[in-house]
Motif scaffolding. Structure first.
Motif, PDB file in Angstrom:
ATOM      1  N   ALA A 288       0.852  -1.194   0.000  1.00  0.00           N
ATOM      2  CA  ALA A 288       0.000   0.000   0.000  1.00  0.00           C
ATOM      3  C   ALA A 288       0.884   1.239   0.000  1.00  0.00           C
ATOM      4  O   ALA A 288       2.019   1.201   0.489  1.00  0.00           O
ATOM      5  CB  ALA A 288      -0.927   0.020   1.210  1.00  0.00           C
ATOM      6  N   ILE A 289       0.352   2.306  -0.561  1.00  0.00           N
ATOM      7  CA  ILE A 289       1.026   3.605  -0.549  1.00  0.00           C
ATOM      8  C   ILE A 289       0.007   4.656  -0.141  1.00  0.00           C
ATOM      9  O   ILE A 289      -1.101   4.693  -0.673  1.00  0.00           O
ATOM     10  CB  ILE A 289       1.605   3.955  -1.934  1.00  0.00           C
ATOM     11  CG1 ILE A 289       2.609   2.886  -2.388  1.00  0.00           C
ATOM     12  CG2 ILE A 289       2.268   5.327  -1.905  1.00  0.00           C
ATOM     13  CD1 ILE A 289       3.204   3.148  -3.760  1.00  0.00           C
ATOM     14  N   GLU A 290       0.377   5.482   0.820  1.00  0.00           N
ATOM     15  CA  GLU A 290      -0.495   6.572   1.259  1.00  0.00           C
ATOM     16  C   GLU A 290       0.063   7.889   0.737  1.00  0.00           C
ATOM     17  O   GLU A 290       1.256   8.171   0.894  1.00  0.00           O
ATOM     18  CB  GLU A 290      -0.608   6.591   2.782  1.00  0.00           C
ATOM     19  CG  GLU A 290      -1.290   5.345   3.337  1.00  0.00           C
ATOM     20  CD  GLU A 290      -1.286   5.278   4.851  1.00  0.00           C
ATOM     21  OE1 GLU A 290      -1.076   6.341   5.490  1.00  0.00           O
ATOM     22  OE2 GLU A 290      -1.463   4.185   5.403  1.00  0.00           O
ATOM     23  N   VAL A 291      -0.795   8.667   0.105  1.00  0.00           N
ATOM     24  CA  VAL A 291      -0.373   9.938  -0.471  1.00  0.00           C
ATOM     25  C   VAL A 291      -1.340  11.045  -0.065  1.00  0.00           C
ATOM     26  O   VAL A 291      -2.524  10.807   0.145  1.00  0.00           O
ATOM     27  CB  VAL A 291      -0.305   9.875  -2.014  1.00  0.00           C
ATOM     28  CG1 VAL A 291       0.754   8.901  -2.477  1.00  0.00           C
ATOM     29  CG2 VAL A 291      -1.648   9.519  -2.611  1.00  0.00           C
ATOM     30  N   ASP A 304      -6.817  -3.123  -3.144  1.00  0.00           N
ATOM     31  CA  ASP A 304      -8.238  -3.142  -2.802  1.00  0.00           C
ATOM     32  C   ASP A 304      -8.898  -1.773  -2.847  1.00  0.00           C
ATOM     33  O   ASP A 304     -10.127  -1.686  -2.822  1.00  0.00           O
ATOM     34  CB  ASP A 304      -8.425  -3.738  -1.399  1.00  0.00           C
ATOM     35  CG  ASP A 304      -7.908  -5.164  -1.307  1.00  0.00           C
ATOM     36  OD1 ASP A 304      -8.139  -5.932  -2.257  1.00  0.00           O
ATOM     37  OD2 ASP A 304      -7.257  -5.497  -0.298  1.00  0.00           O
ATOM     38  N   GLU A 305      -8.137  -0.705  -2.880  1.00  0.00           N
ATOM     39  CA  GLU A 305      -8.714   0.641  -2.857  1.00  0.00           C
ATOM     40  C   GLU A 305      -7.855   1.572  -3.708  1.00  0.00           C
ATOM     41  O   GLU A 305      -6.634   1.487  -3.682  1.00  0.00           O
ATOM     42  CB  GLU A 305      -8.829   1.160  -1.421  1.00  0.00           C
ATOM     43  CG  GLU A 305      -7.562   0.982  -0.606  1.00  0.00           C
ATOM     44  CD  GLU A 305      -7.783   1.150   0.879  1.00  0.00           C
ATOM     45  OE1 GLU A 305      -8.714   1.873   1.283  1.00  0.00           O
ATOM     46  OE2 GLU A 305      -7.009   0.550   1.644  1.00  0.00           O
ATOM     47  N   HIS A 306      -8.523   2.447  -4.445  1.00  0.00           N
ATOM     48  CA  HIS A 306      -7.829   3.362  -5.368  1.00  0.00           C
ATOM     49  C   HIS A 306      -6.826   2.573  -6.215  1.00  0.00           C
ATOM     50  O   HIS A 306      -5.637   2.917  -6.300  1.00  0.00           O
ATOM     51  CB  HIS A 306      -7.134   4.481  -4.597  1.00  0.00           C
ATOM     52  CG  HIS A 306      -8.075   5.391  -3.872  1.00  0.00           C
ATOM     53  ND1 HIS A 306      -8.739   6.435  -4.483  1.00  0.00           N
ATOM     54  CD2 HIS A 306      -8.495   5.381  -2.580  1.00  0.00           C
ATOM     55  CE1 HIS A 306      -9.511   7.044  -3.596  1.00  0.00           C
ATOM     56  NE2 HIS A 306      -9.395   6.425  -2.443  1.00  0.00           N
ATOM     57  N   ARG A 307      -7.337   1.532  -6.857  1.00  0.00           N
ATOM     58  CA  ARG A 307      -6.449   0.594  -7.547  1.00  0.00           C
ATOM     59  C   ARG A 307      -5.710   1.225  -8.721  1.00  0.00           C
ATOM     60  O   ARG A 307      -4.546   0.884  -8.991  1.00  0.00           O
ATOM     61  CB  ARG A 307      -7.247  -0.631  -8.008  1.00  0.00           C
ATOM     62  CG  ARG A 307      -7.596  -1.569  -6.848  1.00  0.00           C
ATOM     63  CD  ARG A 307      -8.404  -2.757  -7.312  1.00  0.00           C
ATOM     64  NE  ARG A 307      -9.770  -2.349  -7.686  1.00  0.00           N
ATOM     65  CZ  ARG A 307     -10.695  -3.209  -8.089  1.00  0.00           C
ATOM     66  NH1 ARG A 307     -10.412  -4.500  -8.196  1.00  0.00           N
ATOM     67  NH2 ARG A 307     -11.913  -2.787  -8.390  1.00  0.00           N
ATOM     68  N   ASP A 308      -6.359   2.131  -9.442  1.00  0.00           N
ATOM     69  CA  ASP A 308      -5.659   2.802 -10.539  1.00  0.00           C
ATOM     70  C   ASP A 308      -4.490   3.635 -10.023  1.00  0.00           C
ATOM     71  O   ASP A 308      -3.404   3.653 -10.622  1.00  0.00           O
ATOM     72  CB  ASP A 308      -6.629   3.704 -11.318  1.00  0.00           C
ATOM     73  CG  ASP A 308      -7.288   2.979 -12.473  1.00  0.00           C
ATOM     74  OD1 ASP A 308      -6.949   1.798 -12.693  1.00  0.00           O
ATOM     75  OD2 ASP A 308      -8.137   3.583 -13.147  1.00  0.00           O
ATOM     76  N   LEU A 309      -4.714   4.330  -8.922  1.00  0.00           N
ATOM     77  CA  LEU A 309      -3.643   5.130  -8.330  1.00  0.00           C
ATOM     78  C   LEU A 309      -2.520   4.221  -7.831  1.00  0.00           C
ATOM     79  O   LEU A 309      -1.328   4.542  -7.991  1.00  0.00           O
ATOM     80  CB  LEU A 309      -4.198   5.981  -7.188  1.00  0.00           C
ATOM     81  CG  LEU A 309      -3.190   6.901  -6.483  1.00  0.00           C
ATOM     82  CD1 LEU A 309      -2.578   7.891  -7.465  1.00  0.00           C
ATOM     83  CD2 LEU A 309      -3.864   7.641  -5.326  1.00  0.00           C
ATOM     84  N   PHE A 310      -2.879   3.098  -7.239  1.00  0.00           N
ATOM     85  CA  PHE A 310      -1.882   2.135  -6.770  1.00  0.00           C
ATOM     86  C   PHE A 310      -1.028   1.647  -7.940  1.00  0.00           C
ATOM     87  O   PHE A 310       0.198   1.565  -7.841  1.00  0.00           O
ATOM     88  CB  PHE A 310      -2.589   0.957  -6.095  1.00  0.00           C
ATOM     89  CG  PHE A 310      -1.674  -0.053  -5.452  1.00  0.00           C
ATOM     90  CD1 PHE A 310      -0.730   0.319  -4.515  1.00  0.00           C
ATOM     91  CD2 PHE A 310      -1.768  -1.405  -5.791  1.00  0.00           C
ATOM     92  CE1 PHE A 310       0.108  -0.612  -3.919  1.00  0.00           C
ATOM     93  CE2 PHE A 310      -0.944  -2.347  -5.212  1.00  0.00           C
ATOM     94  CZ  PHE A 310      -0.004  -1.952  -4.262  1.00  0.00           C
TER      95      PHE A 310
END
Length: 577
Positions: A288-291, A304-310
């Motif tokens: 995971a990456i938090e931005v 599982d969340e914001h998959r395109d951004l991931f």
């Protein structure tokens, strides 16, 4: 302009606090919200609405009451939603607060009086009048030209680069990062995130008078979960700190060759490790990456969340937000066979040709590089380096001792004057490549090579070998292939080529800058006929368009994702899409 502030019951390093106590979690989430508003210099009356998310529908009424009581405003708009799960694991309550962050004279009495507004889908605007420095004083950790500490903060790791941004911000936590983003956007400024400045040459020559340089080097921390074999790494944390935290648990990370490179920038560029041929790109080992995105929101991107951004953040570069945390997998490696073989450069042709042939059958467990190195005669260097021209093979072999010796035997048969390959603690691998231990002035260039046939070997020797008249300090070839060539579901799916070429010239005085630019470029250009057609961002010091790194389909997808998360072009990254 509105921003979304996400708050929950977590510590600064992401640990859940008050597990199984919903009331306490709600209280702490509100406290975090109050602090975030205070940091941004935003009064509570600017709250547009709050979405309360909970995993327990039976406590909704109680949680709403607690939130209203803590805020002291019975009329604040509240929306409640239930969720199957919240981050971090075990959280019961979280707040998503929409806040009006547009500048007002009552909130920012020193705000710019004449700023061109920007609209969605257009490039970030710049002030139509000269920047009034006092307008930025509300940003936490801000340093303006003339302030004590400004010159030190604007100085990147690459000392050959002289940057002059409108301001430098040095945040220490997520709230301060979000405050910088909100204030810069409100004043029509761009933001250039930077942890160490290894790729600062990409900003050389740009007008940064409308840019806030966001230095992340004080926002650091790492927490290792030895059972899960993972690490949570904050903002500007360096690889040497991750390696030190992992080592007591018999674990290692897919770091690069230098310990003073920041994890965040390395990962968003893909990440080429000394274990890469066995384990692939570091971006493929990110959970995971938090931005903080351009609207000031804290977004967690994962499978599982914001998959395109991931997908975009793993190898797509730094144009999508400020990375404030990365969760990575660790490897069960306590020690490894690693080291270097060193010869005088007079042996260069034989060593180079033998190594190139050796790479054709070398197992994926061996990740090595070959470098031609020319050192000045200075007392700071050890005697075996000072004033000498050398050829060096270094790397790591993920095998038992006997098998590692078999693999290295053809190279050792060349009789190196120095052979340090042995089993060492994994943390010591960071010293094998002998990268500079401190900030250094230098200019580099780079290519990915599809192959290195005899004709290309001859050209390499002509520009860097024992008979070459050159000011190059280093001409390096890194062996790729193996797991690095197997696609992953990320913006940088593979490294295209058998070898990565990296050329470096030292620039001890500014007068040698242009010579360094020309020398490194000429060396790379000589080998361009064997280029794979794309390059690797983390080795590309010079400012390049996205077409230099990605095919058209990947570039177009990255552009669409950037337009979704940064429609006004707030971020100034090392390389443009």
């Amino acid at each position: 302009m509105t921003i979304t502030i996400h708050t929950s019951s977590v510590s600064e390093d992401g640990r859940l606090l008050h597990a199984e106590d919903a009331a306490a979690q709600a209280c702490l989430a509100v406290v975090r919200l109050e602090r975030a508003l205070e940091t941004r210099r935003l009064p509570p009356r600017r709250i547009v609405g709050i979405e309360v998310r909970t995993t327990d529908a039976s406590i909704i009424a109680d949680i709403v009451g607690i939130v209203r009581e803590r805020l002291g405003d019975p009329d604040v708009p509240l929306h409640v939603a239930t969720a199957a799960s919240l981050e971090p694991s075990g959280a019961i309550v979280g707040l998503w607060t929409e806040v009006d962050a547009a500048p007002e004279l009552t909130d920012h009495p020193d705000a710019l009086s004449d700023v061109t507004h920007h609209t969605e889908g257009t490039a970030m605007s710049t002030p139509t009048t000269a920047l009034d420095a006092s307008a930025l004083r509300s940003i936490p950790g801000i340093l303006l030209p003339g302030d004590p500490g400004y010159d030190a903060a604007r100085t990147p790791w690459n000392l050959a680069v002289d940057l002059h941004p409108a301001a430098v911000a040095v945040p220490r936590d997520v709230d301060e990062v979000a405050a910088v983003v909100a204030a810069a956007s409100a004043h029509g400024l761009r933001v250039a995130p930077q942890s160490t400045g290894h790729l600062a040459l990409s900003l050389h020559g740009l007008d940064l008078s409308n840019t806030v340089l966001l230095r992340m080097h004080r926002f650091t921390g790492v927490r290792v979960d030895p059972d899960a074999r993972t690490a949570r790494v904050l903002g500007g944390t360096l690889w040497r700190d991750v390696a030190a935290a992992a080592a007591p648990h018999g674990l290692a990370a897919l770091h690069g060759s230098a310990g003073d490179v920041a994890v965040a920038g390395y990962v968003v560029g893909g990440g080429l490790s000394l274990y890469g041929r066995r384990h692939g790109l570091a971006a493929g080992h990110v959970r995971a990456i938090e931005v903080v995105t351009a609207d000031g929101a804290l977004v967690r991107a994962s499978a599982d969340e914001h998959r395109d951004l991931f997908w975009a953040l793993r190898g797509g570069g730094g144009g999508f937000g400020v990375v404030v945390a990365v969760e990575i997998d660790l490897l069960p490696i306590a020690d490894v066979v690693a080291g270097m073989l060193l010869w005088d450069l007079s042996h260069g042709p034989e060593v180079l040709r033998t190594w190139v042939e050796w790479t054709k059958t070398a197992p994926e467990s061996a990740t090595t590089s070959l470098r031609v190195m020319r050192f000045p005669p200075i007392p700071e260097l050890p005697p075996f380096l000072s004033g000498r021209s050398l050829i060096v093979i270094d790397g790591a072999v993920l095998e038992e001792d006997e098998r590692a010796a078999e693999i290295l035997a053809p190279l050792r048969a060349l009789g190196p004057e120095l052979d340090t390959f042995t089993r060492i603690p994994a943390i010591d691998v960071l010293g094998v490549h002998m990268d500079p231990p401190a900030p250094t002035p230098g200019i580099s260039d780079h290519l990915l090579l599809a192959d290195l046939p005899e004709e290309a070997v001859a050209v390499f020797l002509s520009v860097a070998g024992p008979d070459a008249e050159t000011s190059l300090m280093i001409a390096e070839l890194r062996h790729l292939e193996g797991a690095l060539a197997r696609p992953i579901d990320a913006a940088l799916a593979t490294l295209h080529g058998r070898f990565a070429l990296f050329t470096l010239a030292a620039v001890p005085v500014p007068q040698l800058f242009e010579l360094g630019m020309q020398t490194t470029a000429d060396a790379a250009s000589a080998l361009r006929p064997w280029s794979s057609g794309v390059a690797y961002q983390n080795f590309s010091d010079r400012r390049e368009e996205a077409s230099a790194f990605f095919d058209i389909e990947t570039r177009d997808r990255l552009v669409r994702i950037r337009e979704q998360y940064d429609p006004a072009g707030l971020w100034l990254a090392a390389h443009d899409l």
